[in-house]
Design a protein around this motif. Structure first.
Motif, PDB file in Angstrom:
ATOM      1  N   ALA A 382      70.181  22.715  21.063  1.00 59.74           N
ATOM      2  CA  ALA A 382      69.061  21.849  21.453  1.00 59.74           C
ATOM      3  C   ALA A 382      68.564  22.224  22.843  1.00 59.74           C
ATOM      4  N   ARG A 383      69.487  22.492  23.760  1.00 55.88           N
ATOM      5  CA  ARG A 383      69.090  22.874  25.118  1.00 55.88           C
ATOM      6  C   ARG A 383      68.464  24.268  25.140  1.00 55.88           C
ATOM      7  N   LEU A 384      69.009  25.176  24.326  1.00 54.07           N
ATOM      8  CA  LEU A 384      68.458  26.526  24.292  1.00 54.07           C
ATOM      9  C   LEU A 384      67.020  26.535  23.797  1.00 54.07           C
ATOM     10  N   GLN A 385      66.759  25.830  22.693  1.00 51.00           N
ATOM     11  CA  GLN A 385      65.403  25.875  22.155  1.00 51.00           C
ATOM     12  C   GLN A 385      64.396  25.165  23.063  1.00 51.00           C
ATOM     13  N   SER A 386      64.892  24.340  23.977  1.00 45.68           N
ATOM     14  CA  SER A 386      63.984  23.659  24.906  1.00 45.68           C
ATOM     15  C   SER A 386      63.530  24.568  26.046  1.00 45.68           C
ATOM     16  N   VAL A 387      64.257  25.662  26.300  1.00 47.69           N
ATOM     17  CA  VAL A 387      63.900  26.536  27.426  1.00 47.69           C
ATOM     18  C   VAL A 387      63.484  27.944  26.994  1.00 47.69           C
ATOM     19  N   LEU A 388      63.932  28.406  25.817  1.00 47.70           N
ATOM     20  CA  LEU A 388      63.630  29.770  25.393  1.00 47.70           C
ATOM     21  C   LEU A 388      62.239  29.877  24.783  1.00 47.70           C
ATOM     22  N   ARG A 389      61.718  31.105  24.747  1.00 50.27           N
ATOM     23  CA  ARG A 389      60.464  31.362  24.048  1.00 50.27           C
ATOM     24  C   ARG A 389      60.629  31.042  22.563  1.00 50.27           C
ATOM     25  N   PRO A 390      59.578  30.649  21.881  1.00 52.78           N
ATOM     26  CA  PRO A 390      59.694  30.322  20.448  1.00 52.78           C
ATOM     27  C   PRO A 390      60.122  31.504  19.581  1.00 52.78           C
ATOM     28  N   ASP A 391      59.890  32.739  20.079  1.00 55.09           N
ATOM     29  CA  ASP A 391      60.257  33.907  19.277  1.00 55.09           C
ATOM     30  C   ASP A 391      61.635  34.457  19.622  1.00 55.09           C
ATOM     31  N   ALA A 392      62.348  33.827  20.563  1.00 51.48           N
ATOM     32  CA  ALA A 392      63.702  34.282  20.904  1.00 51.48           C
ATOM     33  C   ALA A 392      64.647  33.980  19.744  1.00 51.48           C
ATOM     34  N   VAL A 393      65.570  34.890  19.493  1.00 52.43           N
ATOM     35  CA  VAL A 393      66.524  34.740  18.388  1.00 52.43           C
ATOM     36  C   VAL A 393      67.755  33.995  18.887  1.00 52.43           C
ATOM     37  N   LEU A 394      68.313  33.149  18.013  1.00 57.22           N
ATOM     38  CA  LEU A 394      69.504  32.369  18.339  1.00 57.22           C
ATOM     39  C   LEU A 394      70.650  32.814  17.442  1.00 57.22           C
ATOM     40  N   ALA A 395      71.866  32.834  18.004  1.00 53.45           N
ATOM     41  CA  ALA A 395      73.036  33.253  17.225  1.00 53.45           C
ATOM     42  C   ALA A 395      74.233  32.396  17.595  1.00 53.45           C
ATOM     43  N   SER A 396      75.098  32.191  16.614  1.00 60.05           N
ATOM     44  CA  SER A 396      76.351  31.470  16.834  1.00 60.05           C
ATOM     45  C   SER A 396      77.508  32.371  16.446  1.00 60.05           C
ATOM     46  N   THR A 397      78.578  32.328  17.240  1.00 60.36           N
ATOM     47  CA  THR A 397      79.766  33.124  16.919  1.00 60.36           C
ATOM     48  C   THR A 397      80.810  32.317  16.157  1.00 60.36           C
ATOM     49  N   THR A 398      80.453  31.123  15.691  1.00 58.08           N
ATOM     50  CA  THR A 398      81.430  30.284  15.010  1.00 58.08           C
ATOM     51  C   THR A 398      81.994  30.970  13.777  1.00 58.08           C
ATOM     52  N   ALA A 399      83.277  30.759  13.532  1.00 57.53           N
ATOM     53  CA  ALA A 399      83.910  31.265  12.322  1.00 57.53           C
ATOM     54  C   ALA A 399      83.883  30.214  11.218  1.00 57.53           C
ATOM     55  N   ARG A 400      83.259  29.077  11.499  1.00 57.11           N
ATOM     56  CA  ARG A 400      83.213  27.985  10.526  1.00 57.11           C
ATOM     57  C   ARG A 400      81.926  28.043   9.721  1.00 57.11           C
ATOM     58  N   ASP A 402      79.341  26.336   9.331  1.00 58.87           N
ATOM     59  CA  ASP A 402      78.437  25.289   9.790  1.00 58.87           C
ATOM     60  C   ASP A 402      77.063  25.820  10.159  1.00 58.87           C
ATOM     61  N   LEU A 403      76.784  27.077   9.869  1.00 60.35           N
ATOM     62  CA  LEU A 403      75.548  27.679  10.348  1.00 60.35           C
ATOM     63  C   LEU A 403      74.324  26.921   9.846  1.00 60.35           C
ATOM     64  N   ASN A 404      74.328  26.535   8.588  1.00 63.91           N
ATOM     65  CA  ASN A 404      73.169  25.838   8.037  1.00 63.91           C
ATOM     66  C   ASN A 404      73.019  24.437   8.625  1.00 63.91           C
ATOM     67  N   LEU A 405      74.133  23.803   8.972  1.00 62.37           N
ATOM     68  CA  LEU A 405      74.059  22.492   9.626  1.00 62.37           C
ATOM     69  C   LEU A 405      73.450  22.626  11.019  1.00 62.37           C
ATOM     70  N   ILE A 406      73.833  23.688  11.724  1.00 59.24           N
ATOM     71  CA  ILE A 406      73.243  23.941  13.041  1.00 59.24           C
ATOM     72  C   ILE A 406      71.742  24.198  12.898  1.00 59.24           C
ATOM     73  N   ALA A 407      71.390  25.025  11.910  1.00 58.80           N
ATOM     74  CA  ALA A 407      69.985  25.378  11.707  1.00 58.80           C
ATOM     75  C   ALA A 407      69.138  24.147  11.403  1.00 58.80           C
ATOM     76  N   ALA A 408      69.720  23.180  10.699  1.00 56.19           N
ATOM     77  CA  ALA A 408      68.967  21.976  10.335  1.00 56.19           C
ATOM     78  C   ALA A 408      68.509  21.198  11.557  1.00 56.19           C
ATOM     79  N   GLY A 409      69.184  21.379  12.684  1.00 57.33           N
ATOM     80  CA  GLY A 409      68.810  20.675  13.902  1.00 57.33           C
ATOM     81  C   GLY A 409      67.805  21.416  14.756  1.00 57.33           C
ATOM     82  N   LEU A 410      67.338  22.584  14.301  1.00 54.62           N
ATOM     83  CA  LEU A 410      66.386  23.382  15.071  1.00 54.62           C
ATOM     84  C   LEU A 410      64.960  23.155  14.585  1.00 54.62           C
TER      85      LEU A 410
END
Length: 690
Positions: A382-400, A402-410
């Motif tokens: 949430a904090r990243l998308q508030s400061v980054l350019r709209p075309d910046a790519v986001l990545a998670s290193t989680t081994a769980r 939960d990627l789609n759950l994270i994406a749902a909040g973007l």
């Protein structure tokens, strides 16, 4: 033409021209043979041999690996070059590997750029040098150098090649240096094949065998290479070449040779899938969010790739700690000589640490590495998308999963992917050889392409994976661990299971691996999987009891084994008492298992799970699973990867084995439909498509 030739006065310029790496195929061999005849007919004083493009010659053309050898054979071509009355000079830039290095050895004189790379890495493909490498290198550089390079496949720089006598001179422009080499100096050069054979005491060869057994355990080719090098001490060149050729033909057709070549080609073909047409985002500046040494390690890997990095920490204390961790990596590489003062200054200049997300606003890519708290990760994004350019790519290193759950909040879930850095043993990102690029339900092609571009920049092997618990590698290991736990309660011991898998070729078995990672990690993973576990499936209580009793592995000096001071591990008889007690409570009649039974059961379980991963589309192809198992789970390389090994067994035999297990174990052993289809249609797993 595969080989071009031009006369310049009394000098002949011969150039290999078989892009991209001047692979030595039949056309190149024929062209070299014709060039020998041409040079002699023209009465030239010298021939300068070079390579077009970025390499001198990087070995045999890959397309000919599994074809029957066709004349002219490289060994015969090199014999003509070496015996010619017109001396040949190898002008080496880029790679001179395998057959390329053997061509250089047959020349009268060798000049290399300092940054060239030379070596005879044939043993890494399950073979030995086949055109005189095992016989000429000992004569040129000595037995110990030959053992070091050939029996390990080690590649050296031009600078080191000069130091060990593999090349005669260094030059930034080897062709120009060869053209101006004094005729008197060239006339003193003796053909390598006419040099006196080297010699060494028996203990030198024995030490080389011990090194090969340790570094390339279970592999045949290094030991055969050592035999051939030893033969060079007493055999004529012709006798040595004959023995070398016979060994090449034998190893080329062996199971190990085929498996190692499969692994080699799987790594070479690891890239973005063909359907991924979009280009990646630009990669100049990367933000990394997370604390501790793992996030600092990832940041340092990015710095090593020439990227600017902003490491975002939670507070001022974290900023101080992160700066110190980053400096530790730089100082360590300085101390080892991996980087110089200029490189260190460049890394320091490109590295910033902050607790203010706004300082990373210019990042092209932001990677979250904060741990396993779902709520914390959501806050980070949430904090990243508030400061980054709209075309910046986001990545998670989680081994769980939960990627789609994270994406749902973007606001734009298409900009998110997963980056799971994997190693056969717990290791930070700079050490991991493989990265699973996790494709979320909404991940765009541009986002995925950026993940593949990042893997290339970091020098990691990329594999596309879908979202599931454990992705590819950890999911297969989890199935292995579940079945190992079942074997425990049914009658085996941790050390019997570990020994059986080490004998198969793993560096360590499942229980030593758990001790290394920490039993609490495995415990947390099991609890996470409980919600999705079929109620009818067995859940072994032994591992949970280990954690409850504080036996967490190496970190507590006691786990499945005991770890006394001074290193090493010892068996713990208390473990057997614990296992028997739990078996009694579970009303399980224990029985003995042979090492073959243990191996068969664990391997069948992993093959079945891997087949389900294919069926579900988590992995796109069997070769991707091979790469993950080789680079991230410790599967023995000389067996080619889990699915390549499955193909050597055959789908029908695997299905029969799983059906036998299903009669006794039920739901844990439902055969994958991929195995059933391959068995019914006579398909190899490598040919199965979803």
């Amino acid at each position: 033409m595969a080989v071009s030739r031009v006369r310049d006065g009394m000098c002949g310029h011969v150039q290999l021209n078989n892009p991209p790496i001047n692979g030595i195929d039949r056309a190149v061999r024929r062209g070299l043979l014709e060039a020998v005849d041409w040079a002699e007919a023209e009465g030239l004083e010298r021939v300068i041999l070079s390579g077009a493009g970025r390499a001198f010659a990087a070995g045999v053309d890959a397309r000919e690996f599994d074809l029957a050898p066709e004349p002219p054979h490289l060994s015969d071509v090199l014999d003509r070059i070496e015996r010619s009355h017109v001396p040949w000079i190898a002008a080496i830039h880029g790679q001179a590997l395998g057959g390329g290095a053997e061509i250089a050895l047959a020349c009268r004189y060798r000049i290399a750029r300092p940054d060239a790379t030379l070596g005879l890495p044939d043993v890494t493909l399950g073979m030995v040098p086949g055109a005189g490498g095992t016989q000429r290198l000992p004569r040129l550089s000595g037995i110990e150098v030959a053992l070091d390079l050939i029996a390990t496949g080690r590649v050296v720089s031009g600078v080191e090649a000069k130091r060990i006598g593999l090349v005669d001179a260094l030059g930034d422009d080897p062709v120009a240096a060869a053209a101006t080499l004094r005729a008197a100096r060239l006339g003193l050069a003796v053909p390598v094949g006419k040099l006196n054979p080297g010699d060494a005491p028996p203990e030198v060869f024995e030490a080389a065998r011990r090194t090969a057994a340790r570094r390339m355990r279970g592999q045949v080719a290094p030991l055969r290479a050592i035999e051939l090098i030893a033969r060079s001490c007493t055999a004529t060149l012709a006798q040595g070449l004959e023995a070398e050729r016979a060994t090449v033909l034998e190893l080329r057709a062996s199971d190990q040779g085929r498996a190692l070549r499969h692994a080699f080609f799987a790594e070479r073909s690891a890239r973005a899938p063909g359907w991924l047409r979009a280009g990646p985002a630009p990669l100049r500046q990367v933000a990394v969010v997370g604390g501790g040494i793992l996030a600092a390690g990832l940041a340092y890997a990015l710095l090593n790739a020439g990227l600017g990095v902003t490491l975002l920490e939670a507070d001022t204390e974290g900023v101080v700690r992160a700066r110190a961790n980053g400096e530790k990596f730089i100082e360590a590489d300085l101390a080892r000589g991996r980087i110089g003062a200029v490189d260190a200054a460049s890394r320091r200049a490109g590295f910033s640490v902050s607790a203010d997300y706004a300082d990373a606003a210019g990042a092209d890519l932001a990677i979250e590495a904060v741990g396993e708290s779902m709520e914390e990760r959501r806050q980070v994004f949430a904090r990243l998308q508030s400061v980054l350019r709209p075309d910046a790519v986001l990545a998670s290193t989680t081994a769980r999963p939960d990627l789609n759950l994270i994406a749902a909040g973007l606001a734009d879930p298409a900009r998110l992917l997963g980056l799971h850095f994997c190693a056969a043993a717990p290791a930070p990102a700079p050490v991991a050889k493989l990265v699973e690029i996790i494709r979320g339900a909404a991940s765009s092609d541009r986002t995925l392409a950026t993940g593949f571009a990042l893997a290339a920049a970091l020098g990691k092997t990329p594999v596309l994976a879908g979202v599931c618990d454990g992705f590819i590698g950890n999911r297969i290991l989890a199935r292995c661990d579940d079945e190992a736990d079942a074997l425990l309660i049914e009658g085996s011991t941790p050390w019997d299971i570990d020994e059986a898998m080490v004998d198969f070729g793993y560096a360590m078995g499942p229980y030593e691996r758990q001790d290394l990672a920490g039993l609490d990690i495995a415990h947390a993973n099991r609890r996470r999987r409980d919600a999705g576990r079929d109620p009818a499936r067995r859940c072994n209580p032994i591992s949970d009891r280990m954690v409850a009793e504080g036996r967490l592995g190496r970190k507590t000096a006691v786990g499945w084994y005991r770890y006394p001071g001074g290193g090493g591990k010892v068996l713990d008889p208390l473990i057997e008492d614990l296992i028997r007690e739990e078996a009694y409570f579970a009303k399980v009649a224990r029985r003995e298992f042979s090492a073959d039974q243990i191996r068969r059961r664990l391997l069948l379980a992993m093959i079945n799970e891997a087949s389900e991963i294919l069926a579900e589309g988590i992995a796109e192809r069997a070769a991707d699973i091979d790469l993950v198992t080789l680079l991230a789970t410790g599967f023995p390389r000389w067996r080619g990867g889990l699915m390549h090994y499955a193909d050597t067994l055959g789908a029908k035999a695997i299905l029969a084995g799983i059906e036998d297990q299903a009669k006794a174990a039920g739901l844990d052993w439902r055969p994958s439909r991929v195995i059933e289809e391959c068995a019914a249609k006579g398909l190899r797993f490598s040919d199965w498509r979803r």
